[in-house]
Design an enzyme around this catalytic site. Sequence first.
Site, PDB file in Angstrom:
ATOM      1  NE  ARG A 163      -3.326   0.285   3.077  1.00 25.38           N
ATOM      2  CZ  ARG A 163      -3.839   0.243   4.305  1.00 25.38           C
ATOM      3  NH1 ARG A 163      -3.556   1.172   5.185  1.00 25.38           N
ATOM      4  NH2 ARG A 163      -4.618  -0.753   4.656  1.00 25.38           N
ATOM      5  CE1 TYR A 164       0.478   4.462   4.147  1.00 21.38           C
ATOM      6  CE2 TYR A 164       0.638   2.260   5.076  1.00 21.38           C
ATOM      7  CZ  TYR A 164       0.052   3.500   5.055  1.00 21.38           C
ATOM      8  OH  TYR A 164      -0.972   3.783   5.922  1.00 21.38           O
TER       9      TYR A 164
ATOM     10  NE  ARG B 198       5.691   2.677   5.419  1.00 24.40           N
ATOM     11  CZ  ARG B 198       4.928   3.720   5.740  1.00 24.40           C
ATOM     12  NH1 ARG B 198       4.270   3.732   6.884  1.00 24.40           N
ATOM     13  NH2 ARG B 198       4.809   4.737   4.923  1.00 24.40           N
TER      14      ARG B 198
ATOM     15  CB  CYS C 117      -4.972 -15.878  16.358  1.00 18.91           C
ATOM     16  SG  CYS C 117      -4.498 -14.547  15.245  1.00 18.91           S
TER      17      CYS C 117
ATOM     18  CB  CYS D 199      -8.990 -10.040  19.199  1.00 19.74           C
ATOM     19  SG  CYS D 199      -7.320 -10.428  19.721  1.00 19.74           S
TER      20      CYS D 199
ATOM     21  CB  CYS E   6      -9.874  -9.751  14.585  1.00 21.92           C
ATOM     22  SG  CYS E   6      -8.541 -10.007  13.398  1.00 21.92           S
TER      23      CYS E   6
ATOM     24  NE  ARG F  70      -4.817  -8.255   8.084  1.00 24.52           N
ATOM     25  CZ  ARG F  70      -3.642  -7.922   8.655  1.00 24.52           C
ATOM     26  NH1 ARG F  70      -2.955  -8.808   9.318  1.00 24.52           N
ATOM     27  NH2 ARG F  70      -3.178  -6.688   8.535  1.00 24.52           N
TER      28      ARG F  70
ATOM     29  CG  ASP G  14      -9.315  -0.748  11.393  1.00 27.31           C
ATOM     30  OD1 ASP G  14      -9.141   0.471  11.315  1.00 27.31           O
ATOM     31  OD2 ASP G  14      -8.388  -1.564  11.546  1.00 27.31           O
TER      32      ASP G  14
ATOM     33  CG  ASP H 298      -5.745   1.744   8.010  1.00 30.98           C
ATOM     34  OD1 ASP H 298      -5.427   2.430   7.022  1.00 30.98           O
ATOM     35  OD2 ASP H 298      -5.298   0.598   8.222  1.00 30.98           O
TER      36      ASP H 298
ATOM     37  CE  LYS I  81      -2.143   1.252   9.922  1.00 30.97           C
ATOM     38  NZ  LYS I  81      -1.584   0.532   8.754  1.00 30.97           N
TER      39      LYS I  81
HETATM   40  C1  LIG Z   1      -0.538  -0.255   8.765  1.00 33.03           C
HETATM   41  C2  LIG Z   1       0.103  -0.669   7.540  1.00 33.03           C
HETATM   42  C3  LIG Z   1       1.462  -0.409   7.334  1.00 33.03           C
HETATM   43  C4  LIG Z   1       2.340   0.267   8.358  1.00 33.03           C
HETATM   44  O1  LIG Z   1       2.006   1.575   8.642  1.00 33.03           O
HETATM   45  P1  LIG Z   1       2.851   2.385   9.711  1.00 33.03           P
HETATM   46  O2  LIG Z   1       2.184   3.725   9.768  1.00 33.03           O
HETATM   47  O3  LIG Z   1       4.269   2.439   9.209  1.00 33.03           O
HETATM   48  O4  LIG Z   1       2.785   1.652  11.014  1.00 33.03           O
HETATM   49  C5  LIG Z   1       2.007  -0.815   6.136  1.00 33.03           C
HETATM   50  N1  LIG Z   1       1.271  -1.434   5.182  1.00 33.03           N
HETATM   51  C6  LIG Z   1      -0.025  -1.682   5.361  1.00 33.03           C
HETATM   52  C7  LIG Z   1      -0.783  -2.348   4.273  1.00 33.03           C
HETATM   53  C8  LIG Z   1      -0.655  -1.322   6.548  1.00 33.03           C
HETATM   54  O5  LIG Z   1      -1.954  -1.596   6.732  1.00 33.03           O
END
Ligand SMILES: *Cc1c(COP(=O)(O)O)cnc(C)c1O
Length: 392
Positions: A118-119, A122, A131, A135, A138, A140, A300, A337, A344
């Site tokens: 997504r980013y 990362r 798990c 929870c 959750c 997910r 969420d 988010d 986020k």
């Molecule tokens: C939450 C998330 C992240 C990490 O976000 P941070 O703000 O760095 O903690 C990375 N990828 C996805 C898909 C996420 O949902």
Amino acid sequence: MIKLEKNYWKKFPIWKDVSRWDWEDWKWQIKNRIRSISQLEEILGIDLSSAKKVEKVFRTGTTPYYLSLVKDLSDLSNPILKQILPSCEEIDPQIQSEGSFDPFKEEIMSPVKGLTHRYPDRVLFRVTTFCSVYCRHCMRKRIFLEEERAKKYEDYIKMINYIRENPAVKEVLISGGDPLTLPNRKLEFILEHLSKIEHVEIIRIGTRELVVNPYRFFDDGLLELLNRYDKLWIVTHFNHPDEVTDIVKKAVRNILSTGTPVLNQAVLLKDINDSPNTIENLMRSLLHVKIKPYYLFYCDPTKGVLHFRTDIKKGVEILEHLRGNLSGIGIPTYAVDLPGGLGKIPLTPEYVLEETDEYILLKSPYGKTVKINRHNSDIINNHTKKQEDLCL
Ligand SMILES: *Cc1c(COP(=O)(O)O)cnc(C)c1O
């Protein structure tokens, strides 16, 4: 921090013959987890038949350790119990009419199955649907509908190859399910391959085992892995001060001794922790055991979880209370988010009350206001005399 009595689990009739050796073995905790409402009924001594149709949709699970943290077993409003006890609201078509099973399009924004990108820098790397505790809140929750299983080695290899071929990826978030329910050899396989990729600078493990099965961190094999792989960070998920025990403190010491930092992501949950005092106590407890609060998330909009949501501004109000009343290192970022996989964002209390080209009006943590020149931060107000006094 909660100090548990010696042999505290023996007060539960079903565990009265369990030895310390077994109870403190993380594998015993997983093997002996409670997986049905009828087992819960037996332990709690209450009728939960109305919730029985819930487990046909969303599965149930808790470790004995986590259940043993419930102070009063007859009190269904207990914050621990509320996180593990299935409730009819989860499948109420009216309550759950909105929301989505995958509100952040994790499965769609996925170049390789199990991996979400997504980013730019990362990726999210999901290793299992299992798990030791399920929870109720959750994000997910769709994995509750799937089979409980770890991915195969060949799936991991495909995910790892994608990361290797994408030098923009600087960080891998290992999540699940709970990655630390995997056996050490599978973890080692993943960590070994990811560590070798030079452009991967951070490997973040998201786990709730520290909360629900802290004995995981007394396993020498795991501690050896945490020690060996230098890029690791652990992010965990405490939601209530009653979860922070002396055993957690020892477990965190073990993790820190391997050079691995520990952060926490909490979720704001209706009637569980949605008050300034509870969150303040949670953050204090976390600091006490040396966990750095990272995020406080707005709950969420996942189908099956909607009844846990609070007003979105509740978190802002809580943050406003924390600032000025709690050490700055104990203050998390309150974040939402955004649905649709937009990312986020932080929501912060407003400290800028007014702004012009000339000045900016700011609010102190205790509600006082101060007007300052925006170009040089000189104080502007009616009490010029007093200002002069101050300058002297
Ligand atoms: C939450 C998330 C992240 C990490 O976000 P941070 O703000 O760095 O903690 C990375 N990828 C996805 C898909 C996420 O949902």
